[in-house]
Each structure stands twice: as structure tokens, then as C-alpha cells.
Design a protein around this motif. Structure first.
Motif, short mmCIF file in Angstrom:
data_model
loop_
_atom_site.label_atom_id
_atom_site.label_comp_id
_atom_site.label_asym_id
_atom_site.label_seq_id
_atom_site.Cartn_x
_atom_site.Cartn_y
_atom_site.Cartn_z
N THR A 285 0.98 -1.12 0.05
CA THR A 285 -0.05 -0.10 0.11
C THR A 285 0.94 1.33 -0.12
OG1 THR A 285 -0.08 -0.14 2.20
CG2 THR A 285 -1.94 -1.12 1.20
N ALA A 286 0.28 2.44 -0.41
CA ALA A 286 1.17 3.60 -0.17
C ALA A 286 1.36 4.21 0.79
CB ALA A 286 0.04 4.62 -1.42
N THR A 287 0.66 3.79 2.04
CA THR A 287 0.88 4.18 3.25
C THR A 287 1.89 3.57 4.17
OG1 THR A 287 -0.97 2.57 3.99
CG2 THR A 287 -1.51 4.92 3.49
N LYS A 288 2.83 2.36 3.50
CA LYS A 288 3.78 1.55 4.16
C LYS A 288 4.87 2.59 4.61
CE LYS A 288 4.05 -2.30 4.45
NZ LYS A 288 3.79 -2.96 5.68
N LEU A 289 5.44 2.41 5.62
CA LEU A 289 6.52 3.12 6.10
C LEU A 289 7.73 3.28 5.12
CD1 LEU A 289 6.36 2.75 10.03
CD2 LEU A 289 5.69 4.79 8.93
N LEU A 290 7.99 1.83 4.62
CA LEU A 290 9.27 1.71 3.91
C LEU A 290 8.68 0.97 2.56
CD1 LEU A 290 12.11 1.95 4.34
CD2 LEU A 290 12.45 -0.41 5.22
N TYR A 291 9.34 1.48 1.32
CA TYR A 291 8.92 1.09 0.15
C TYR A 291 7.73 0.97 0.00
CZ TYR A 291 13.52 -0.72 1.17
OH TYR A 291 14.88 -1.05 1.54
N PRO A 292 6.87 2.14 -0.03
CA PRO A 292 5.38 2.25 -0.27
C PRO A 292 5.20 2.09 -1.82
CG PRO A 292 6.26 4.47 -0.05
CD PRO A 292 7.41 3.49 0.31
N SER A 293 4.13 1.23 -2.23
CA SER A 293 3.54 1.18 -3.55
C SER A 293 4.55 0.18 -4.54
CB SER A 293 3.21 2.27 -4.30
OG SER A 293 2.26 3.12 -3.63
N ARG A 294 5.33 -0.34 -3.89
CA ARG A 294 6.35 -1.36 -4.63
C ARG A 294 5.88 -2.65 -4.43
NH1 ARG A 294 12.75 0.53 -3.86
NH2 ARG A 294 12.25 2.73 -3.86
N TYR A 295 6.46 -3.45 -5.41
CA TYR A 295 5.53 -4.77 -5.48
C TYR A 295 6.87 -5.81 -4.55
CZ TYR A 295 2.75 -3.80 -9.35
OH TYR A 295 2.00 -3.47 -10.17
N ASP A 296 6.37 -7.04 -3.91
CA ASP A 296 6.94 -7.83 -3.23
C ASP A 296 6.72 -9.27 -3.44
OD1 ASP A 296 8.67 -8.99 -0.93
OD2 ASP A 296 7.78 -7.33 0.51
N LEU A 297 7.75 -10.10 -3.52
CA LEU A 297 7.55 -11.43 -3.52
C LEU A 297 7.64 -12.50 -2.43
CD1 LEU A 297 10.94 -10.99 -5.90
CD2 LEU A 297 8.79 -12.06 -6.83
N PRO B 284 11.91 -7.76 -14.34
CA PRO B 284 12.55 -6.63 -14.79
C PRO B 284 11.75 -5.44 -15.20
CG PRO B 284 12.40 -8.33 -16.55
CD PRO B 284 11.89 -8.98 -15.21
N GLU B 285 10.28 -5.68 -15.05
CA GLU B 285 9.29 -4.57 -15.52
C GLU B 285 8.81 -3.93 -14.29
OE1 GLU B 285 6.23 -6.82 -17.49
OE2 GLU B 285 7.48 -7.19 -19.14
N TRP B 286 8.53 -4.59 -12.97
CA TRP B 286 7.89 -3.76 -11.79
C TRP B 286 8.76 -3.37 -11.13
CZ3 TRP B 286 3.67 -8.04 -10.39
CH2 TRP B 286 2.67 -8.05 -11.61
N PRO B 287 8.43 -2.15 -10.14
CA PRO B 287 9.29 -1.79 -9.25
C PRO B 287 9.11 -2.64 -7.90
CG PRO B 287 7.40 -0.39 -9.49
CD PRO B 287 7.36 -1.46 -10.23
N TRP B 288 10.37 -3.36 -7.60
CA TRP B 288 10.29 -4.35 -6.59
C TRP B 288 10.88 -3.74 -5.21
CZ3 TRP B 288 7.80 -8.58 -7.17
CH2 TRP B 288 7.35 -8.90 -8.66
#
Length: 180
Positions: A62-74, A159-163
Motif C-alpha cells: 500500500t501507499a501508506t507503508k513506512l518503507l518502500y510504499p507502492s512497490r511489489y514484493d515477492l 525486470p518490469e515492476w518496481p520491487w
């Protein structure tokens, strides 16, 4: 540094974490907001959740995360609370983020010390895996989008998404160990 026991505050910045040294020994405690602001070394867990078909749960934070908001995670996961074990944190975080209960205990795979290139400090990281055959209902405060993806779908999106960089580092180490 704070010395009070871990609670369950509504504001994630108020959560109390163990601060650790380069050998992962506890040296004190501090609130998460202070840990992040001062770049204090702490502990995190990363849990690869796979369904019955072997697909990996992937999500956008989510955009409200303290660290790395709105990024993808595996991985699902997060910080280890003060006085909490890695194993307990892995199960807690997996169930919270996936929105399920009754998961088997995640299997520990390896640990590594992550040094953040974006200046957020470093954290001891333990990587786990868990099979989730239950229907997921991800925590809306943590997960903005999710899907279970095949290895081929993941390879196309890497290679496409911001992780998140720590999750990507854990993924690369896991791939090395699995010979991918």
C-alpha cells in the motif's frame, strides 16, 4: 532506546523492535519509527507463500507503508517484534498479510544481513517458505494488489515492476540456492 515490551500499537511507527548488532545479538530496543529514522539494525522475516500449484504469492504494498510504499514484493513478512522469535514472526506475518489462519509453520531456509542501498540501514533477514492452500483475503492496510504467479510469469515481471529491494535481494539469494 526504549525498553518497554512489544505491544500492538495502531501506528506501525510505534511498534517496539529489538535492535541488534552485526552478529544478530540484541543490544537494545527502539520504536520502529526511530529504528527507520536512525538506520538501526533490526530483524525481519521474508516468507515465500506458494499455493498447491507451486505459484508464488506476489503483492503490491500500500501507499501508506513506512518503507518502500507502492512497490511489489515477492514475499509476505515484516519486522520481528521485540522479544519475538523469527519463527513466530514468520507465522504471524504470513497469516496477517495473507488474511488466513491455520497455516503450517513456515520452513526456515536461510538468513542474511541486508544492507539497504537507499539509506534505510540494515537488517538481519530470515527467509522462509510456506504452502498456502487456503483462500487468501489479504490485509488491506498492507496489500494493495495481489496474485499467485507462476515462475514464468514472475520471470517476465521481474525486470518490469518496481520491487522492494530487500525482497528482491532475498529472491536472488533464494534463486541461487535453488539453482534458478
Amino acid at each position: 532506546m526504549e525498553t518497554e515490551p512489544r505491544g500492538e500499537p495502531e501506528d506501525p511507527a510505534e511498534e517496539v523492535l529489538d535492535v541488534v548488532d552485526a552478529e544478530d545479538r540484541v543490544t537494545g530496543r527502539a520504536r520502529r519509527g526511530e529504528v527507520y529514522a536512525r538506520g538501526l539494525r533490526h530483524r525481519c522475516v521474508f516468507v515465500r507463500a506458494r499455493d498447491a500449484g507451486g505459484r508464488t504469492f506476489v503483492h503490491r504494498r500500500t501507499a501508506t507503508k513506512l518503507l518502500y510504499p507502492s512497490r511489489y514484493d515477492l514475499f509476505v513478512g515484516g519486522v520481528v517484534g521485540a522479544g519475538e522469535s523469527y519463527d513466530a514472526a514468520a507465522l504471524r506475518e504470513a497469516e496477517e498479510e495473507l488474511g488466513v489462519s491455520g497455516l503450517p509453520a513456515p520452513t526456515p531456509l536461510f538468513s542474511f544481513l541486508y544492507e539497504d542501498p537507499e539509506g534505510h540501514g540494515s537488517w538481519w533477514s530470515r527467509v522462509y517458505e510456506v504452502r498456502c492452500d487456503l483462500p487468501v483475503d489479504p490485509q488491506t492496510s498492507e496489500v494493495a494488489w495481489h496474485a499467485f504467479l507462476t515462475d514464468e510469469e514472475l520471470a517476465a515481471r521481474l525486470p518490469e515492476w518496481p520491487w522492494v529491494p530487500d525482497g528482491l535481494a532475498a529472491w536472488e539469494l533464494l534463486a541461487e540456492r535453488e539453482g534458478r
